[in-house]
Design a protein around this motif. Structure first.
Motif, PDB file in Angstrom:
ATOM      1  N   PHE A 100      37.440  38.604  40.001  1.00 30.11           N
ATOM      2  CA  PHE A 100      37.779  38.773  41.417  1.00 30.11           C
ATOM      3  C   PHE A 100      39.279  38.655  41.673  1.00 30.11           C
ATOM      4  O   PHE A 100      39.782  39.099  42.702  1.00 30.11           O
ATOM      5  CB  PHE A 100      37.102  37.698  42.269  1.00 30.11           C
ATOM      6  CG  PHE A 100      35.600  37.800  42.409  1.00 30.11           C
ATOM      7  CD1 PHE A 100      34.873  38.794  41.797  1.00 30.11           C
ATOM      8  CD2 PHE A 100      34.923  36.856  43.165  1.00 30.11           C
ATOM      9  CE1 PHE A 100      33.490  38.869  41.932  1.00 30.11           C
ATOM     10  CE2 PHE A 100      33.546  36.916  43.315  1.00 30.11           C
ATOM     11  CZ  PHE A 100      32.830  37.924  42.698  1.00 30.11           C
ATOM     12  N   MET A 101      40.000  38.002  40.775  1.00 32.18           N
ATOM     13  CA  MET A 101      41.350  37.536  41.067  1.00 32.18           C
ATOM     14  C   MET A 101      42.295  38.655  41.489  1.00 32.18           C
ATOM     15  O   MET A 101      43.007  38.549  42.496  1.00 32.18           O
ATOM     16  CB  MET A 101      41.925  36.788  39.867  1.00 32.18           C
ATOM     17  CG  MET A 101      43.316  36.202  40.100  1.00 32.18           C
ATOM     18  SD  MET A 101      43.406  35.023  41.471  1.00 32.18           S
ATOM     19  CE  MET A 101      42.447  33.679  40.772  1.00 32.18           C
ATOM     20  N   GLY A 102      42.347  39.730  40.734  1.00 30.97           N
ATOM     21  CA  GLY A 102      43.294  40.797  41.049  1.00 30.97           C
ATOM     22  C   GLY A 102      43.043  41.409  42.410  1.00 30.97           C
ATOM     23  O   GLY A 102      43.979  41.733  43.155  1.00 30.97           O
ATOM     24  N   GLU A 103      41.786  41.565  42.743  1.00 26.98           N
ATOM     25  CA  GLU A 103      41.412  42.176  44.018  1.00 26.98           C
ATOM     26  C   GLU A 103      41.883  41.346  45.211  1.00 26.98           C
ATOM     27  O   GLU A 103      42.500  41.870  46.147  1.00 26.98           O
ATOM     28  CB  GLU A 103      39.896  42.339  44.055  1.00 26.98           C
ATOM     29  CG  GLU A 103      39.338  42.928  45.330  1.00 26.98           C
ATOM     30  CD  GLU A 103      37.831  43.031  45.276  1.00 26.98           C
ATOM     31  OE1 GLU A 103      37.243  43.322  46.335  1.00 26.98           O
ATOM     32  OE2 GLU A 103      37.236  42.807  44.199  1.00 26.98           O
ATOM     33  N   PHE A 104      41.626  40.033  45.166  1.00 24.39           N
ATOM     34  CA  PHE A 104      41.981  39.198  46.321  1.00 24.39           C
ATOM     35  C   PHE A 104      43.471  38.889  46.366  1.00 24.39           C
ATOM     36  O   PHE A 104      44.027  38.677  47.448  1.00 24.39           O
ATOM     37  CB  PHE A 104      41.117  37.938  46.344  1.00 24.39           C
ATOM     38  CG  PHE A 104      39.712  38.236  46.794  1.00 24.39           C
ATOM     39  CD1 PHE A 104      39.383  38.243  48.136  1.00 24.39           C
ATOM     40  CD2 PHE A 104      38.731  38.590  45.882  1.00 24.39           C
ATOM     41  CE1 PHE A 104      38.110  38.565  48.572  1.00 24.39           C
ATOM     42  CE2 PHE A 104      37.452  38.921  46.288  1.00 24.39           C
ATOM     43  CZ  PHE A 104      37.130  38.909  47.638  1.00 24.39           C
ATOM     44  N   VAL A 133      49.391  37.748  38.748  1.00 20.56           N
ATOM     45  CA  VAL A 133      49.445  39.112  39.268  1.00 20.56           C
ATOM     46  C   VAL A 133      50.896  39.423  39.623  1.00 20.56           C
ATOM     47  O   VAL A 133      51.502  38.733  40.454  1.00 20.56           O
ATOM     48  CB  VAL A 133      48.551  39.276  40.519  1.00 20.56           C
ATOM     49  CG1 VAL A 133      48.622  40.707  41.038  1.00 20.56           C
ATOM     50  CG2 VAL A 133      47.110  38.896  40.204  1.00 20.56           C
ATOM     51  N   ASP A 134      51.448  40.418  38.965  1.00 19.67           N
ATOM     52  CA  ASP A 134      52.845  40.816  39.199  1.00 19.67           C
ATOM     53  C   ASP A 134      53.795  39.627  39.095  1.00 19.67           C
ATOM     54  O   ASP A 134      54.720  39.480  39.905  1.00 19.67           O
ATOM     55  CB  ASP A 134      52.990  41.486  40.572  1.00 19.67           C
ATOM     56  CG  ASP A 134      52.232  42.807  40.647  1.00 19.67           C
ATOM     57  OD1 ASP A 134      52.061  43.460  39.608  1.00 19.67           O
ATOM     58  OD2 ASP A 134      51.802  43.169  41.758  1.00 19.67           O
ATOM     59  N   GLY A 135      53.535  38.773  38.120  1.00 18.69           N
ATOM     60  CA  GLY A 135      54.420  37.652  37.854  1.00 18.69           C
ATOM     61  C   GLY A 135      54.187  36.419  38.707  1.00 18.69           C
ATOM     62  O   GLY A 135      54.841  35.395  38.518  1.00 18.69           O
ATOM     63  N   THR A 136      53.256  36.488  39.651  1.00 16.70           N
ATOM     64  CA  THR A 136      52.955  35.349  40.530  1.00 16.70           C
ATOM     65  C   THR A 136      51.599  34.765  40.170  1.00 16.70           C
ATOM     66  O   THR A 136      50.632  35.498  39.959  1.00 16.70           O
ATOM     67  CB  THR A 136      52.948  35.788  42.004  1.00 16.70           C
ATOM     68  OG1 THR A 136      54.243  36.297  42.349  1.00 16.70           O
ATOM     69  CG2 THR A 136      52.627  34.612  42.926  1.00 16.70           C
ATOM     70  N   VAL A 137      51.526  33.431  40.116  1.00 19.63           N
ATOM     71  CA  VAL A 137      50.277  32.737  39.787  1.00 19.63           C
ATOM     72  C   VAL A 137      49.530  32.418  41.081  1.00 19.63           C
ATOM     73  O   VAL A 137      50.089  31.786  41.981  1.00 19.63           O
ATOM     74  CB  VAL A 137      50.558  31.427  39.015  1.00 19.63           C
ATOM     75  CG1 VAL A 137      49.250  30.767  38.600  1.00 19.63           C
ATOM     76  CG2 VAL A 137      51.431  31.698  37.795  1.00 19.63           C
ATOM     77  N   TYR A 138      48.268  32.838  41.160  1.00 23.28           N
ATOM     78  CA  TYR A 138      47.497  32.649  42.389  1.00 23.28           C
ATOM     79  C   TYR A 138      46.325  31.676  42.243  1.00 23.28           C
ATOM     80  O   TYR A 138      45.726  31.305  43.255  1.00 23.28           O
ATOM     81  CB  TYR A 138      46.961  33.997  42.888  1.00 23.28           C
ATOM     82  CG  TYR A 138      48.032  34.875  43.472  1.00 23.28           C
ATOM     83  CD1 TYR A 138      48.493  34.679  44.775  1.00 23.28           C
ATOM     84  CD2 TYR A 138      48.599  35.897  42.724  1.00 23.28           C
ATOM     85  CE1 TYR A 138      49.479  35.482  45.316  1.00 23.28           C
ATOM     86  CE2 TYR A 138      49.598  36.715  43.246  1.00 23.28           C
ATOM     87  CZ  TYR A 138      50.033  36.497  44.549  1.00 23.28           C
ATOM     88  OH  TYR A 138      51.022  37.294  45.073  1.00 23.28           O
TER      89      TYR A 138
END
Length: 413
Positions: A100-104, A133-138
């Motif tokens: 799910f991570m990339g989507e949200f 995602v794009d260098g940022t940790v979510y």
């Protein structure tokens, strides 16, 4: 890792309908961590059922915080998250399945992780990378899973093997010997098609040196893809694996009666075997994925994320820090059998001594992440189709790889 059938594009369309922008919500004034407040948390499946007890322990130590846990079934989790994001009603803290991570993150509804407080070095590398995602940790890794080889040791001995297969060649040899010398119906169970067949194939691909994404584009038509598809398909061509299975097929019954003596799966199966096939005690083992160029599996599991619009980000961070404390992680394993994402939690008790659990730790140390992609569900579906085409003899591995590449290149941004 869990996933329900859905498409990322549908989520993005729904989000657009409700006005979620790519940059996310505006957020609000953050309540200080030591102020009296209520923290809302959504957790899925078994985790949702068990987290309330841990939250109660946390509240005893932090009486100014009320933690309200809402259990959510995995079958409705994705749609519930999408709908809540669209309506601006996400909870403060959410369990986020790895696919799910990339989507949200793309929807812009997640708060970036404070990487000074939560450090990559404390977690298995692949678990951490799956949240970037794009260098940022979510997300902060909460628990992990990976795929290893389960095999019947008693039947292996009958087949002339006294140790686990360490290479592709040895695994194929054992699968053949199970049938010819131990009299099993099949040599191994591999998923021939249906949703998430990629989970069985991906360890072959990664062990061939494959990368799902390279230089920002899919890399699914190279030598690693062709070789791994060929190796995977060979088990079906030789009659070592079933070419047809029903959706939701549970291999454990066949593992128990010996008709299927070997399969790839995750850590939950250790409990499943112990509880549902107790006669197998001492007659099976887990082993690392047999190596092609390497023994490399993939990392799944779940992470903990904070809503960008939460007004309780400080308290949310405190609660996540509690859940990822090594001692709490070890306790969480005892409650749920979820494998800790924090490496230090593996140094005591059963996690340190059980040989099958050690196998999962070894595999996780070299596992690769699944890239956090917004349209992973669609990409996974295209991979599933390619797998079916080779296992059913509809395409050769090179043709399947080329089609897999052409159909996924437009899904990666």
């Amino acid at each position: 890792m869990h996933r329900t059938a859905r498409t990322a594009s549908a989520a993005v369309a729904l989000a657009a309908m409700f006005g979620i922008s790519a940059c996310g919500g505006s957020g609000g004034a953050d309540v200080a961590a030591d102020e009296k407040q209520t923290l809302t948390v959504w957790a899925m499946g078994t985790e949702g059922e068990k987290l309330g007890d841990v939250a109660a322990d946390y509240q005893k130590k932090n009486p100014h915080v009320t933690v309200k846990v809402t259990p959510v079934g995995w079958d409705v989790a994705h749609q519930k998250l999408v709908s809540a994001a669209a309506a601006g009603g996400l909870p403060d803290v959410m369990q986020m399945g790895s696919t799910f991570m990339g989507e949200f993150a793309e929807l812009g509804v997640l708060e970036p992780v404070d990487t000074k407080r939560f450090e990559k070095a404390d977690f298995f590398p692949a678990a951490w990378e799956g949240n970037v995602v794009d260098g940022t940790v979510y997300g902060v890794p909460w628990y992990v899973d990976t795929r290893v080889l389960f095999y019947r040791t008693d039947l292996a001995e009958q087949a002339g093997f006294d140790k686990a297969p360490a290479t592709w060649a040895e695994m194929a040899e054992l699968a053949t010997a199970y049938q010819k010398k131990a009299g099993t119906e099949w040599g191994i169970s591999l998923q021939p098609y249906n949703l998430d067949a990629w989970q069985n194939w991906l360890p072959f691909f990664y062990s061939s040196g494959g990368e799902l994404i390279k230089d920002g584009k899919p890399a699914l038509d190279g030598e690693a893809a062709v070789n791994s598809l060929a190796e995977y398909a060979s088990y079906f061509e030789k009659g070592l694996a079933k070419k047809s299975v029903q959706p939701g097929y549970d291999v454990i019954k066949d593992f128990g009666d010996g008709s299927v003596p070997m399969f790839l799966s995750g850590p939950w199966q250790t409990t499943n075997i112990a509880e549902n096939q107790p006669q197998l005690k001492g007659k099976w083992a887990a082993a690392p994925i047999p190596a092609g160029d390497s023994s490399t599996s993939f990392a799944g599991g779940s992470s903990l994320v904070v809503s960008k619009d939460s007004e309780h980000k400080a308290a949310a961070s405190e609660f996540i820090a509690y859940l990822t404390d090594p001692g709490v992680q070890a306790d969480w394993y005892e409650r749920t059998t979820d494998l800790p994402a924090v490496a230090a939690a593996w140094n005591e008790g059963k996690l340190a001594s059980d040989p099958d659990l050690k196998t999962f730790r070894t595999q996780m140390e070299s596992a690769k992440a699944i890239p956090a992609l917004a349209k992973w569900a669609e990409i996974g579906s295209k991979i599933d189709t390619a797998i079916e085409s080779v296992t059913q003899g509809k395409a050769d591995p090179e043709e399947a790889a080329k089609k897999m590449q052409s159909e996924t290149v437009g899904l990666v941004e």
